[in-house]
Design a protein around this motif. Structure first.
Motif, mmCIF file in Angstrom:
data_model
loop_
_atom_site.group_PDB
_atom_site.id
_atom_site.type_symbol
_atom_site.label_atom_id
_atom_site.label_comp_id
_atom_site.label_asym_id
_atom_site.label_seq_id
_atom_site.Cartn_x
_atom_site.Cartn_y
_atom_site.Cartn_z
ATOM 1 N N PHE A 10 -4.376 5.924 -0.485
ATOM 2 C CA PHE A 10 -3.684 4.766 -1.053
ATOM 3 C C PHE A 10 -3.175 3.858 0.063
ATOM 4 O O PHE A 10 -3.315 2.640 0.011
ATOM 5 C CB PHE A 10 -2.536 5.237 -1.965
ATOM 6 C CG PHE A 10 -1.883 4.132 -2.728
ATOM 7 C CD1 PHE A 10 -2.598 3.425 -3.688
ATOM 8 C CD2 PHE A 10 -0.557 3.787 -2.493
ATOM 9 C CE1 PHE A 10 -1.991 2.391 -4.399
ATOM 10 C CE2 PHE A 10 0.050 2.763 -3.209
ATOM 11 C CZ PHE A 10 -0.678 2.059 -4.154
ATOM 12 N N MET B 35 12.860 4.458 -3.791
ATOM 13 C CA MET B 35 11.831 5.491 -3.836
ATOM 14 C C MET B 35 12.227 6.686 -2.967
ATOM 15 O O MET B 35 12.906 6.539 -1.953
ATOM 16 C CB MET B 35 10.497 4.930 -3.334
ATOM 17 C CG MET B 35 10.013 3.702 -4.067
ATOM 18 S SD MET B 35 9.772 3.967 -5.831
ATOM 19 C CE MET B 35 8.358 5.070 -5.821
ATOM 20 N N GLY C 191 4.500 1.629 3.285
ATOM 21 C CA GLY C 191 5.845 2.108 2.958
ATOM 22 C C GLY C 191 5.941 3.627 2.923
ATOM 23 O O GLY C 191 7.027 4.191 2.877
ATOM 24 N N ILE D 92 9.101 8.352 2.582
ATOM 25 C CA ILE D 92 9.191 6.910 2.349
ATOM 26 C C ILE D 92 9.881 6.269 3.549
ATOM 27 O O ILE D 92 10.901 6.768 4.021
ATOM 28 C CB ILE D 92 10.008 6.609 1.064
ATOM 29 C CG1 ILE D 92 9.329 7.173 -0.176
ATOM 30 C CG2 ILE D 92 10.248 5.103 0.918
ATOM 31 C CD1 ILE D 92 8.080 6.455 -0.627
ATOM 32 N N VAL E 153 4.589 1.812 -7.564
ATOM 33 C CA VAL E 153 3.210 2.177 -7.894
ATOM 34 C C VAL E 153 2.847 3.577 -7.384
ATOM 35 O O VAL E 153 2.193 4.357 -8.071
ATOM 36 C CB VAL E 153 2.223 1.122 -7.350
ATOM 37 C CG1 VAL E 153 0.788 1.587 -7.499
ATOM 38 C CG2 VAL E 153 2.414 -0.191 -8.092
ATOM 39 N N CYS E 154 3.320 3.920 -6.171
ATOM 40 C CA CYS E 154 2.907 5.200 -5.590
ATOM 41 C C CYS E 154 3.379 6.376 -6.427
ATOM 42 O O CYS E 154 2.775 7.444 -6.407
ATOM 43 C CB CYS E 154 3.360 5.325 -4.145
ATOM 44 S SG CYS E 154 5.125 5.118 -3.920
#
Ligand code: SF4
Ligand code: SF4
Lengths: 648, 208
Positions: free
Chosen positions: A606, A584, A610, A622, A632-633
């Protein structure tokens, strides 16, 4: 070879309390162990499973605690030594059968181990299992250190056989999860064969059918059961595990048991009060042996009772004292009722230090006020509360994200009834405060089933329940059966992460392997729900869009019970751990930080650990050490700043 | 004086190993405990786990004694050595168990609490934490254990580097050989070497 099965008598090992209990059972020749996972008890069955093959014993994770007790009882009825293991809440689940078992009696030595959690360090309550011993009239034992955790366990099997009844051994988190030196005794490899004898007369303890009661004939068994308790009290008079240390005539007598014994010893040592205070450490805490109690009560006029959580011991002692008052004369009791010790939460050496120093008027201060103040201030600046949160990459965060947003969008004030497991965090900001009722295993769906029927009284909010896969088998199946049969309009979301995640990923009836590592038939949750008559959909919670659509479809249906299974393994599960899904990154050019109107959605709302907020640059970043790359993010950032890349 | 007859400056000698769930704190305390039991000491370890695995603070208390088992909880202000895998956690533990004679060993890599990630609380600079702690404690050593562990190929080895650092302080009767034996019981054959390297590195960094 496991250190648990070291055959050298006299060998010394550093054992966790739970392991010491296992070693004690192995030295007693145990053949069957059953339980349901729950912190702080879980290592007991896990340790048995590791040595099962070598020691020729059988271990299982049962569907729930009541079933575990039944499985274990069967072994006893067939003449084998057996142990049943659970945490405090589990005893409530098992208590229906336990009451009957205490009445029918047992054959092979049977020990029920309950691990309480004073302070609720990893529980939703600090329930007391000790009271069950009185409630169902069986003897209660509590080990006072690690060596005793082994030795007393071994003895508990003999006691059970001598009385012909199940014995409750109570541990606490600071005994179960703490470790200390344990010196081994001889290890036996049991060879007893299982055979259930039922051809004798009814109620014959050796060879009759095993039944608890016949309606109207209960006296036939209740009297002999109480006789067993009287016999236990007699045996306890000479129990070598009840010990006294201190002067002959102490100024203060401390009566204690379990981990509180260690706290009391520590307090007396720190206050250098060994000449003034004696400790009566009890291993047999119900029924109390009256002669022994009278002997020690007569040595001091002031008595402090140290125990956690409820004043169970304190009240028993006061009852005994009331019966002996003419011989003993006036005494002053200190403990929870006097306010010298707290009546909730776990104890520690400091609580005992405070109690003893106030009773004996000793002054004690380990550091200066100014040092303590400075140290506290530093921590208040530096150590923000960590709060509980879902692991990075936890499928539950994604599930609650979708459920929460979908309910907001729906606009009818729908709400979620939850269960216990990692997803209790659904009640907290880390789960977007989605869950609005929370009780025991399976209760979410039971409660939802009740809410669903309130439509006739004007309730028009959509009703949702969540439960995990292990909980589904444990206690949610009957609740779903109820909802289907009563036509209660609810949506049950099964958060299926393929294991009992909260307690360390133990298998359950839906798993394809059992605790012994053998192949096991995995029960199909989807098929079960369909067979029960629910409408079922199944999705991947990491696919936010598909999950949202399915959820909307189901909550919009007015009639009947609907089930949405969200399937994705726990981030800590063996199959996912240490494997990154995506690499990510956040594009600093695209990330608008505070200015994007999204209110820093990724970090502020959220909240996956991470992602961190880089204050200096004013962008999110990140944390490559913590992110597990679930991806997901990337789907939640409205600016599209979070990117999924292939793992190199 | 050889390591094995190095006596404890206090009995029981109290060590706290702290950090955040998932940092390998429990493993470090068990390995250290095993090393000392092998040497004939009584060791009591108190630890909490459970939901702490989910990003919470975790703490192991070690009591080391020639004579007997002690409470699995160290009394307030009663630590002799605090080893922390995370800087903020060092201050949290220090406030409850520190005293002017304590030795502090600390990893410099922060793990931000959710409250900080959400912007409800702030995290001070690690330099400030180090400065404040060094005025309060007898001896402070800050080590970039996570960075060093990453160089060795796995950030989780930070716990072993910190364990090595405890050895480097020379206050306990432990050594590299004892570590090798204790770690061999817990990791796969092929991981023993890198663990020993991490341990050596920690020893070197703290005895400098
Ligand atoms: S243990 Fe599994 S289920 Fe629990 S929070 Fe972590 S990832 Fe989620
Ligand atoms: S990909 Fe995003 S949501 Fe998943 S673990 Fe990494 S930071 Fe968290």
């Amino acid at each position: 070879m496991s250190y648990l099965t070291d055959t050298r008598e006299g060998a010394v090992h550093l054992l966790m309390g739970n392991e010491a209990i296992v070693r004690g059972a192995l030295e007693a020749g145990i053949r069957v162990a059953a339980g349901y996972p729950g912190t702080p008890s879980s290592e007991i069955i896990e340790s048995f499973s590791k040595v099962a093959e070598q020691q020729d014993l059988y271990a299982e994770w049962s569907t729930n605690e009541k079933v575990a007790l039944e499985v274990s009882a069967a072994a006893s009825f067939a003449g084998l030594r057996t142990m049943c293991v659970m945490k405090q809440n589990g005893v409530n689940v098992a208590s229906d059968f336990l009451l009957h078992l205490a009445s029918s009696g047992t054959r092979g030595g049977m020990v029920l181990v309950a691990c309480d959690d004073p302070g609720a360090l990893s529980s939703v309550n600090e329930g007391e299992s000790r009271i069950f011993a009185r409630l169902v009239e069986i003897p209660l034992l509590e080990p006072g250190d690690f060596q005793e955790a082994k030795d007393l366990t071994r003895w508990a099997f003999e006691l059970s056989e001598e009385l012909g009844n199940v014995v409750l051994l109570r541990s606490v988190t600071r005994m179960s999860h703490a470790s200390g030196n344990v010196t081994y005794g001889p290890l036996v490899r049991a060879t007893t064969q299982a055979r259930f004898r039922y051809d004798g007369p009814l109620f014959d303890p050796e060879c009759g059918p095993v039944i608890s009661m016949i309606v109207g004939a209960s006296k036939l068994q209740h009297e002999p059961q109480q006789e067993k308790i009287r016999k236990a009290a007699l045996i306890f008079e000479d129990c070598p595990f009840n010990t006294y240390t201190g002067p002959e005539k102490p100024e203060l007598l401390v009566i204690t048991s379990s981990a509180c014994n260690l706290y009391s010893r520590e307090a007396i040592n720190i206050l250098q009060a060994g000449e003034r205070v004696g400790i009566l450490k009890l291993a047999t805490t119900w029924p109390l042996p009256p002669k022994l109690m009278q002997k020690y009560l007569s040595t001091a006029d002031r008595i402090l009772i140290v125990e956690e959580v409820l004043p169970v011991l304190e009240e028993q002692i006061k009852i005994l004292y009331a019966e002996m008052v003419s011989e003993l004369g006036a005494k002053t009791f200190f403990g929870k009722n006097s306010g010298h010790l707290p009546s909730t939460g776990e104890l520690n050496p400091d609580f005992v230090i405070t109690a003893i120093s106030s009773i004996l008027d000793i002054s004690y201060s380990p550091v200066s006020q100014s040092f303590a103040g400075q140290a506290r201030e530093l921590a208040s600046i530096s150590a923000a509360n960590r709060g509980l949160t879902f692991c990075p990459g936890c499928p539950h965060r994604a599930s609650f994200w979708t459920i929460h947003n979908a309910l907001e969008l729906d606009g009818r004030n729908g709400f979620v009834c939850g269960d216990i497991g990692c997803y209790v965090m659904g009640t907290l900001p880390s789960g977007f405060s989605t869950v609005k009722t929370l009780h025991s295993m399976g209760s979410g769906t039971g409660i939802a089933s009740g809410f669903g029927k309130l439509k006739q009284f004007g309730m028009d909010q959509p009703v949702i329940s969540v439960c995990g896969d292990s909980t589904f088998f444990h206690a949610a199946m009957p609740a779903l059966a109820n909802a289907v049969h009563q036509r209660s309009p609810l949506t049950m979301v099964i958060l299926d992460n393929s294991g009992t995640a909260m307690t360390g990923f133990q298998p359950h009836p839906g798993s394809s392997e059992n605790v012994l590592g053998e192949d096991a038939p995995a029960l199909d949750i989807e098929a079960i729900c369909r067979a029960m008559g629910a409408r079922v959909e199944i999705e991947d919670p990491f696919d936010l869009e598909a999950t949202r659509a399915a959820f909307h479809r189901l909550i919009e249906l007015e009639e009947g019970a609907k089930v949405l299974i969200l399937k994705q393994p726990c981030a800590l599960s063996p199959e996912r751990r240490y494997t990154k899904g995506f690499e990510m990154s956040i594009d600093e050019e695209v990330c608008l930080g505070e200015n994007c109107g999204c209110n820093r959605l990724c970090t502020r709302i959220f909240g996956c650990p991470g992602i961190i907020w880089d204050d200096k640059k004013g962008v999110s970043r990140i944390d490559e050490l913590i992110c597990v790359g679930c991806g997901v993010c990337a789907d939640i950032c409205p600016a599209g700043a979070i990117r999924k890349g292939e793992v190199s | 004086m050889t390591v094995s007859d190095r006596s404890l400056s206090h009995d029981p000698y109290n060590i706290i190993i702290t950090g955040v769930g998932g940092q390998g704190n429990v493993m470090a305390s068990r390995v250290l405990g095993t090393m000392l039991v092998t040497k004939g000491y009584h060791v009591t370890i108190g630890e909490t786990f459970g939901p702490s695995q989910r990003g919470g603070s975790v703490m192991s208390h070690l009591r080391i004694s020639r004579t007997s088992s002690w409470s699995p909880q160290i009394p307030e202000y009663g630590a002799h050595l605090i080893a922390s895998l995370e800087p903020a956690e060092a201050t949290r533990v220090f406030a409850q168990y520190g005293n002017p004679d304590v030795i502090v060993i600390c990893n410099t890599r922060p793990i931000y609490p959710v409250t900080v990630i959400r912007g409800e609380a702030s995290y001070p600079s690690v330099d400030d934490i180090q400065k404040s702690l060094s005025t309060l404690a007898a001896d402070t050593t800050f080590i970039d254990a996570t960075d060093e562990a990453q160089k060795l190929g796995n950030s989780i080895l930070a716990n072993i580097i910190i364990l090595g650092a405890i050895c480097g302080k020379g206050v306990l009767p432990i050594d590299r050989e004892g570590f090798r034996r204790a770690i061999s019981e817990r990791v796969k054959e092929e991981q023993i070497a890198v663990n020993v390297r991490a341990f050596d590195l920690g020893t070197e960094l703290s005895s400098r």
